[in-house]
Write an enzyme that holds these catalytic residues in place. Structure first.
Site, PDB file in Angstrom:
ATOM      1  N   ALA A  65     -15.298 -41.088  -3.540  1.00 28.43           N
ATOM      2  CA  ALA A  65     -15.286 -42.458  -3.031  1.00 28.43           C
ATOM      3  C   ALA A  65     -14.822 -42.409  -1.581  1.00 28.43           C
ATOM      4  CB  ALA A  65     -14.339 -43.303  -3.878  1.00 28.43           C
ATOM      5  N   GLY A 109     -14.966 -39.074  -6.978  1.00 32.82           N
ATOM      6  CA  GLY A 109     -16.018 -39.963  -7.479  1.00 32.82           C
ATOM      7  C   GLY A 109     -17.386 -39.298  -7.517  1.00 32.82           C
ATOM      8  N   GLU A 112     -17.433 -37.557 -10.699  1.00 26.64           N
ATOM      9  CA  GLU A 112     -17.506 -38.581 -11.758  1.00 26.64           C
ATOM     10  C   GLU A 112     -18.915 -39.145 -11.890  1.00 26.64           C
ATOM     11  OE1 GLU A 112     -14.072 -40.515  -9.994  1.00 26.64           O
ATOM     12  OE2 GLU A 112     -13.120 -40.542 -11.972  1.00 26.64           O
ATOM     13  N   GLU A 132      -8.206 -36.213  -6.394  1.00 27.78           N
ATOM     14  CA  GLU A 132      -7.479 -37.480  -6.197  1.00 27.78           C
ATOM     15  C   GLU A 132      -5.973 -37.272  -6.156  1.00 27.78           C
ATOM     16  OE1 GLU A 132      -9.933 -37.003  -8.401  1.00 27.78           O
ATOM     17  OE2 GLU A 132     -11.360 -38.662  -8.312  1.00 27.78           O
TER      18      GLU A 132
HETATM   19  C1  HXC Z   1     -14.539 -40.657   3.507  1.00 26.67           C
HETATM   20  C2  HXC Z   1     -15.120 -38.492   3.968  1.00 26.67           C
HETATM   21  C3  HXC Z   1     -14.911 -38.123   2.624  1.00 26.67           C
HETATM   22  C4  HXC Z   1     -14.488 -39.150   1.722  1.00 26.67           C
HETATM   23  C5  HXC Z   1     -15.547 -36.387   3.716  1.00 26.67           C
HETATM   24  N1  HXC Z   1     -15.522 -37.390   4.592  1.00 26.67           N
HETATM   25  N2  HXC Z   1     -15.172 -36.803   2.502  1.00 26.67           N
HETATM   26  N3  HXC Z   1     -14.939 -39.745   4.401  1.00 26.67           N
HETATM   27  N4  HXC Z   1     -14.314 -40.384   2.223  1.00 26.67           N
HETATM   28  N5  HXC Z   1     -14.301 -38.909   0.426  1.00 26.67           N
HETATM   29  C6  HXC Z   1     -15.841 -37.325   6.025  1.00 26.67           C
HETATM   30  C7  HXC Z   1     -14.738 -36.668   6.823  1.00 26.67           C
HETATM   31  O1  HXC Z   1     -13.714 -37.591   7.087  1.00 26.67           O
HETATM   32  C8  HXC Z   1     -15.489 -36.256   8.062  1.00 26.67           C
HETATM   33  O2  HXC Z   1     -15.666 -37.369   8.893  1.00 26.67           O
HETATM   34  C9  HXC Z   1     -16.865 -35.876   7.506  1.00 26.67           C
HETATM   35  O3  HXC Z   1     -16.967 -36.498   6.233  1.00 26.67           O
HETATM   36  C10 HXC Z   1     -17.015 -34.374   7.309  1.00 26.67           C
HETATM   37  O4  HXC Z   1     -15.938 -33.937   6.508  1.00 26.67           O
HETATM   38  P1  HXC Z   1     -14.980 -32.701   6.925  1.00 26.67           P
HETATM   39  O5  HXC Z   1     -13.707 -32.891   6.165  1.00 26.67           O
HETATM   40  O6  HXC Z   1     -14.887 -32.603   8.400  1.00 26.67           O
HETATM   41  O7  HXC Z   1     -15.817 -31.485   6.355  1.00 26.67           O
HETATM   42  P2  HXC Z   1     -15.266 -30.090   5.784  1.00 26.67           P
HETATM   43  O8  HXC Z   1     -14.146 -29.575   6.648  1.00 26.67           O
HETATM   44  O9  HXC Z   1     -16.479 -29.239   5.585  1.00 26.67           O
HETATM   45  O10 HXC Z   1     -14.618 -30.452   4.357  1.00 26.67           O
HETATM   46  C11 HXC Z   1     -15.451 -30.969   3.321  1.00 26.67           C
HETATM   47  C12 HXC Z   1     -14.561 -31.533   2.200  1.00 26.67           C
HETATM   48  C13 HXC Z   1     -13.563 -32.547   2.796  1.00 26.67           C
HETATM   49  C14 HXC Z   1     -13.818 -30.397   1.506  1.00 26.67           C
HETATM   50  C15 HXC Z   1     -15.500 -32.197   1.170  1.00 26.67           C
HETATM   51  O11 HXC Z   1     -14.278 -33.509   3.581  1.00 26.67           O
HETATM   52  C16 HXC Z   1     -12.767 -33.291   1.784  1.00 26.67           C
HETATM   53  O12 HXC Z   1     -11.794 -32.767   1.228  1.00 26.67           O
HETATM   54  N6  HXC Z   1     -13.133 -34.558   1.538  1.00 26.67           N
HETATM   55  C17 HXC Z   1     -12.375 -35.442   0.678  1.00 26.67           C
HETATM   56  C18 HXC Z   1     -12.558 -35.057  -0.759  1.00 26.67           C
HETATM   57  C19 HXC Z   1     -11.766 -35.985  -1.667  1.00 26.67           C
HETATM   58  O13 HXC Z   1     -10.516 -36.064  -1.575  1.00 26.67           O
HETATM   59  N7  HXC Z   1     -12.486 -36.693  -2.511  1.00 26.67           N
HETATM   60  C20 HXC Z   1     -11.855 -37.666  -3.439  1.00 26.67           C
HETATM   61  C21 HXC Z   1     -11.857 -39.014  -2.793  1.00 26.67           C
HETATM   62  S1  HXC Z   1     -11.002 -40.126  -3.783  1.00 26.67           S
HETATM   63  P3  HXC Z   1     -15.444 -37.279  10.486  1.00 26.67           P
HETATM   64  O14 HXC Z   1     -15.641 -38.680  10.943  1.00 26.67           O
HETATM   65  O15 HXC Z   1     -14.050 -36.745  10.685  1.00 26.67           O
HETATM   66  O16 HXC Z   1     -16.497 -36.313  10.940  1.00 26.67           O
HETATM   67  C22 HXC Z   1     -12.080 -40.577  -4.957  1.00 26.67           C
HETATM   68  C23 HXC Z   1     -11.522 -41.605  -5.860  1.00 26.67           C
HETATM   69  C24 HXC Z   1     -12.317 -41.722  -7.063  1.00 26.67           C
HETATM   70  O17 HXC Z   1     -13.170 -40.151  -5.064  1.00 26.67           O
HETATM   71  C25 HXC Z   1     -11.967 -42.941  -7.814  1.00 26.67           C
HETATM   72  C26 HXC Z   1     -13.025 -43.934  -7.792  1.00 26.67           C
HETATM   73  C27 HXC Z   1     -14.372 -43.449  -7.651  1.00 26.67           C
END
Ligand code: HXC
Length: 258
Positions: A65, A109, A112, A132
């Site tokens: 998400a 998400g 999921e 998360e």
């Molecule tokens: C918003 C995101 C994002 C996310 C990545 N981006 N994941 N933006 N929400 N979930 C954005 C980054 O901010 C970045 O934007 C761009 O995508 C590229 O990501 P990087 O981090 O620079 O890439 P990389 O270093 O290759 O790492 C990839 C990654 C990492 C490992 C996937 O992005 C990451 O850890 N993302 C978050 C994963 C996460 O925590 N997901 C759970 C979310 S909570 P910019 O603008 O800086 O270029 C969730 C809740 C679920 O899902 C409950 C309800 C559904």
């Protein structure tokens, strides 16, 4: 705006939905999920579509998400808009079979979403996970409930509590992934699986999906009765008569989805 967040393509009876937020690893913001919901409803209503495929990019199926969207959200906003439930449940309630085609990250998400699909095809590059816990939250689109049903309590607890990344191999071994397909021919191979389903009878596909999903919600005896009722009902279809006639006449069936 919403149009470009997903791309859709009809290929015979297969409807392919591609998540398309390349600059944000396909983070699942509300406009994207609303577009996905609209596409799912369109596919559900179109009698010529039998199978859906949801895919992302080579780098990311979806990295979760949208964290930026969630960061300042208040309780009352989440409650009033029915956050997650409002758009995401459209996938969980889709009655036609849905294939998730996963390359790269399927996190939070994103993972999921794959659990709401029926067949999960992964390339060796796929990385699943429920990170998360690293954000000070918990999964909110079903992982604490659905994951254990696929992979068991020990793995579900490990994955959700540590937030670690799970390789395609581990996900396949544990039962989250149906098949790992080679990276080089991934999209073609996914389409072959989808086309295999597309040759079947739609009511048969839908009843199978409904019956298997019912097994996760019902006690065994009640589930068996439900299956038996559907099995009795299938004798009312053209396609049952045609499928069995074709077998006995040693020819391919011509299903009418009726
Ligand atoms: C918003 C995101 C994002 C996310 C990545 N981006 N994941 N933006 N929400 N979930 C954005 C980054 O901010 C970045 O934007 C761009 O995508 C590229 O990501 P990087 O981090 O620079 O890439 P990389 O270093 O290759 O790492 C990839 C990654 C990492 C490992 C996937 O992005 C990451 O850890 N993302 C978050 C994963 C996460 O925590 N997901 C759970 C979310 S909570 P910019 O603008 O800086 O270029 C969730 C809740 C679920 O899902 C409950 C309800 C559904």
């Amino acid at each position: 705006m919403t149009d470009s967040l997903i791309l859709t393509e009809k290929n015979g009876a297969v409807f392919v939905i591609t998540l398309n937020r390349p600059n944000a690893m396909n983070a699942l913001c509300t406009p994207l999920m609303q577009a996905l919901k609209d596409a799912l409803q369109q596919a559900q209503q179109d009698d010529t579509i039998k199978v859906l495929v949801i895919m992302g990019s080579e780098k990311a199926f979806a990295a979760g998400a949208d964290i930026a969207e969630m960061k300042e959200k208040t309780y009352i906003e989440a409650y009033k808009e029915n956050y997650i439930t409002n758009a995401w449940e459209a996938l969980a309630t889709c009655r036609k079979p849905v294939i998730a085609a996963v390359r790269g990250f399927a996190l939070g998400g994103g993972a999921e979403l794959t659990m709401m699909c029926d067949i999960v095809l992964a390339s060796p590059t796929a990385k699943f996970g429920q990170p998360e816990v690293n954000l000070g939250i918990l999964p909110g689109a079903g992982a604490t409930q659905r994951l254990g049903k696929s992979v068991g309590k020990a793995k579900a607890m490990d994955w959700c509590l540590t937030g670690r990344m799970i390789s395609a191999e581990e996900a396949e071994r544990a039962g989250l992934v149906s098949q790992i397909l080679p990276e080089e021919t991934f999209v073609d191979d996914v389409m072959k699986v989808a086309q295999t389903l597309a040759k079947k009878s739609l009511p048969s596909l839908m009843m199978i999906k409904e019956a298997v999903l019912a097994s996760f919600e019902t006690p065994l005896a009640q589930g068996i009765t439900f299956e038996r009722r559907l099995f009795h009902a299938v004798f009312a279809t053209h396609d049952q008569k045609e499928g069995m006639a074709a077998f006995l006449e040693k020819r391919k069936p011509e299903f009418r989805d009726a």
